[in-house]
Design a protein around this motif. Structure first.
Motif, PDB file in Angstrom:
ATOM      1  N   ASN A  33     -21.936  60.042  28.083  1.00 24.26           N
ATOM      2  CA  ASN A  33     -22.977  59.042  27.861  1.00 24.26           C
ATOM      3  C   ASN A  33     -23.718  59.325  26.556  1.00 24.26           C
ATOM      4  OD1 ASN A  33     -22.869  57.369  30.249  1.00 24.26           O
ATOM      5  ND2 ASN A  33     -23.529  59.189  31.375  1.00 24.26           N
ATOM      6  N   LEU A  34     -24.313  58.289  26.002  1.00 23.89           N
ATOM      7  CA  LEU A  34     -25.104  58.454  24.779  1.00 23.89           C
ATOM      8  C   LEU A  34     -26.258  59.426  24.993  1.00 23.89           C
ATOM      9  CD1 LEU A  34     -25.240  54.800  23.411  1.00 23.89           C
ATOM     10  CD2 LEU A  34     -23.884  56.710  22.543  1.00 23.89           C
ATOM     11  N   SER A  35     -26.810  59.468  26.212  1.00 22.59           N
ATOM     12  CA  SER A  35     -27.921  60.388  26.480  1.00 22.59           C
ATOM     13  C   SER A  35     -27.476  61.845  26.293  1.00 22.59           C
ATOM     14  CB  SER A  35     -28.465  60.185  27.896  1.00 22.59           C
ATOM     15  OG  SER A  35     -27.449  60.398  28.861  1.00 22.59           O
ATOM     16  N   THR A  36     -26.246  62.161  26.670  1.00 18.97           N
ATOM     17  CA  THR A  36     -25.719  63.519  26.482  1.00 18.97           C
ATOM     18  C   THR A  36     -25.526  63.816  25.004  1.00 18.97           C
ATOM     19  OG1 THR A  36     -24.586  63.349  28.610  1.00 18.97           O
ATOM     20  CG2 THR A  36     -23.843  65.089  27.112  1.00 18.97           C
ATOM     21  N   ARG A  44     -20.997  51.346  21.172  1.00 19.05           N
ATOM     22  CA  ARG A  44     -20.707  51.148  19.746  1.00 19.05           C
ATOM     23  C   ARG A  44     -21.895  50.487  19.044  1.00 19.05           C
ATOM     24  NH1 ARG A  44     -15.696  49.900  16.689  1.00 19.05           N
ATOM     25  NH2 ARG A  44     -14.615  49.958  18.681  1.00 19.05           N
ATOM     26  N   LYS A  45     -22.458  49.472  19.667  1.00 18.85           N
ATOM     27  CA  LYS A  45     -23.609  48.778  19.076  1.00 18.85           C
ATOM     28  C   LYS A  45     -24.799  49.718  18.920  1.00 18.85           C
ATOM     29  CE  LYS A  45     -22.391  44.190  20.788  1.00 18.85           C
ATOM     30  NZ  LYS A  45     -22.667  43.166  21.810  1.00 18.85           N
ATOM     31  N   THR A  46     -25.029  50.559  19.927  1.00 21.00           N
ATOM     32  CA  THR A  46     -26.150  51.500  19.874  1.00 21.00           C
ATOM     33  C   THR A  46     -25.946  52.543  18.781  1.00 21.00           C
ATOM     34  OG1 THR A  46     -26.524  51.186  22.247  1.00 21.00           O
ATOM     35  CG2 THR A  46     -27.535  53.117  21.230  1.00 21.00           C
ATOM     36  N   ILE A  47     -24.726  53.049  18.652  1.00 19.00           N
ATOM     37  CA  ILE A  47     -24.408  54.032  17.605  1.00 19.00           C
ATOM     38  C   ILE A  47     -24.675  53.426  16.231  1.00 19.00           C
ATOM     39  CG2 ILE A  47     -22.532  55.297  16.487  1.00 19.00           C
ATOM     40  CD1 ILE A  47     -21.301  55.578  19.367  1.00 19.00           C
ATOM     41  N   GLU A  48     -24.195  52.210  16.027  1.00 18.04           N
ATOM     42  CA  GLU A  48     -24.364  51.544  14.736  1.00 18.04           C
ATOM     43  C   GLU A  48     -25.818  51.153  14.488  1.00 18.04           C
ATOM     44  OE1 GLU A  48     -21.342  48.513  14.999  1.00 18.04           O
ATOM     45  OE2 GLU A  48     -19.741  49.972  14.574  1.00 18.04           O
ATOM     46  N   ALA A  99     -22.420  53.811  27.349  1.00 16.61           N
ATOM     47  CA  ALA A  99     -23.688  53.387  26.746  1.00 16.61           C
ATOM     48  C   ALA A  99     -24.935  53.843  27.484  1.00 16.61           C
ATOM     49  CB  ALA A  99     -23.703  51.869  26.622  1.00 16.61           C
ATOM     50  N   SER A 100     -24.839  54.579  28.558  1.00 19.68           N
ATOM     51  CA  SER A 100     -26.022  54.977  29.311  1.00 19.68           C
ATOM     52  C   SER A 100     -26.903  55.912  28.472  1.00 19.68           C
ATOM     53  CB  SER A 100     -25.603  55.673  30.604  1.00 19.68           C
ATOM     54  OG  SER A 100     -26.733  56.066  31.332  1.00 19.68           O
ATOM     55  N   GLY A 101     -28.161  55.569  28.367  1.00 16.39           N
ATOM     56  CA  GLY A 101     -29.090  56.374  27.577  1.00 16.39           C
ATOM     57  C   GLY A 101     -29.378  55.709  26.244  1.00 16.39           C
ATOM     58  N   TYR A 102     -30.056  56.454  25.403  1.00 21.38           N
ATOM     59  CA  TYR A 102     -30.412  55.927  24.077  1.00 21.38           C
ATOM     60  C   TYR A 102     -29.937  56.905  23.011  1.00 21.38           C
ATOM     61  CZ  TYR A 102     -34.126  59.377  23.771  1.00 21.38           C
ATOM     62  OH  TYR A 102     -34.813  60.555  23.709  1.00 21.38           O
ATOM     63  N   LEU A 103     -29.945  56.448  21.787  1.00 24.95           N
ATOM     64  CA  LEU A 103     -29.546  57.279  20.661  1.00 24.95           C
ATOM     65  C   LEU A 103     -30.419  56.896  19.481  1.00 24.95           C
ATOM     66  CD1 LEU A 103     -27.342  59.371  19.819  1.00 24.95           C
ATOM     67  CD2 LEU A 103     -26.008  57.447  18.998  1.00 24.95           C
TER      68      LEU A 103
END
Length: 120
Positions: free
Chosen positions: A48-51, A90-94, A70-74
């Motif tokens: 997960n993105l949180s990790t 992918r959207k959150t990473i970008e 996508a669970s979590g935030y980045l």
């Protein structure tokens, strides 16, 4: 125990290419990733993105031999590589200023595999 044969030709090619690159570049990271991808996909990493957020610093290069969820935030600018990524991840990473690469793209950009953190 039966030996599992991979049926996805792209995955088989990727595994073979990673092993060849590991030999050519003397970069054991690519052999490690290839061996993880050879296992049953049920045993692949799902991170997960949180990790990723918790265990990385700004500017890190992260490789997930499996799927990024996508669970979590980045909120860090990272380069993330994986065999698969959910569309929201992918959207959150970008959106955080980072970029997503496939494992093949990552191996091409960094043939020696230096500075890469494997997660999962």
């Amino acid at each position: 125990m039966a030996i599992e044969k991979k049926t996805n030709p792209d995955l088989v090619r990727l595994i073979n290419d990673l092993k060849a690159q590991a030999r050519k570049e003397e970069a054991p990271i690519w052999r490690d990733v290839a061996e993880r991808l050879e296992k049953s996909s049920k045993n692949w990493a799902e991170v997960n993105l949180s990790t990723i957020q918790r265990y990385t610093s700004d500017g890190d290069i992260v490789l997930v031999p499996g799927k990024v969820l996508a669970s979590g935030y980045l909120n860090k600018k990272l380069t993330v590589g994986a065999f698969r990524v959910s569309e929201n991840a992918r959207k959150t990473i970008e959106a955080s200023g980072g970029k997503y690469l496939t494992i093949r793209e990552m191996a091409k950009k960094n043939p020696k595999g230096s500075g890469i953190k494997i997660m999962g």
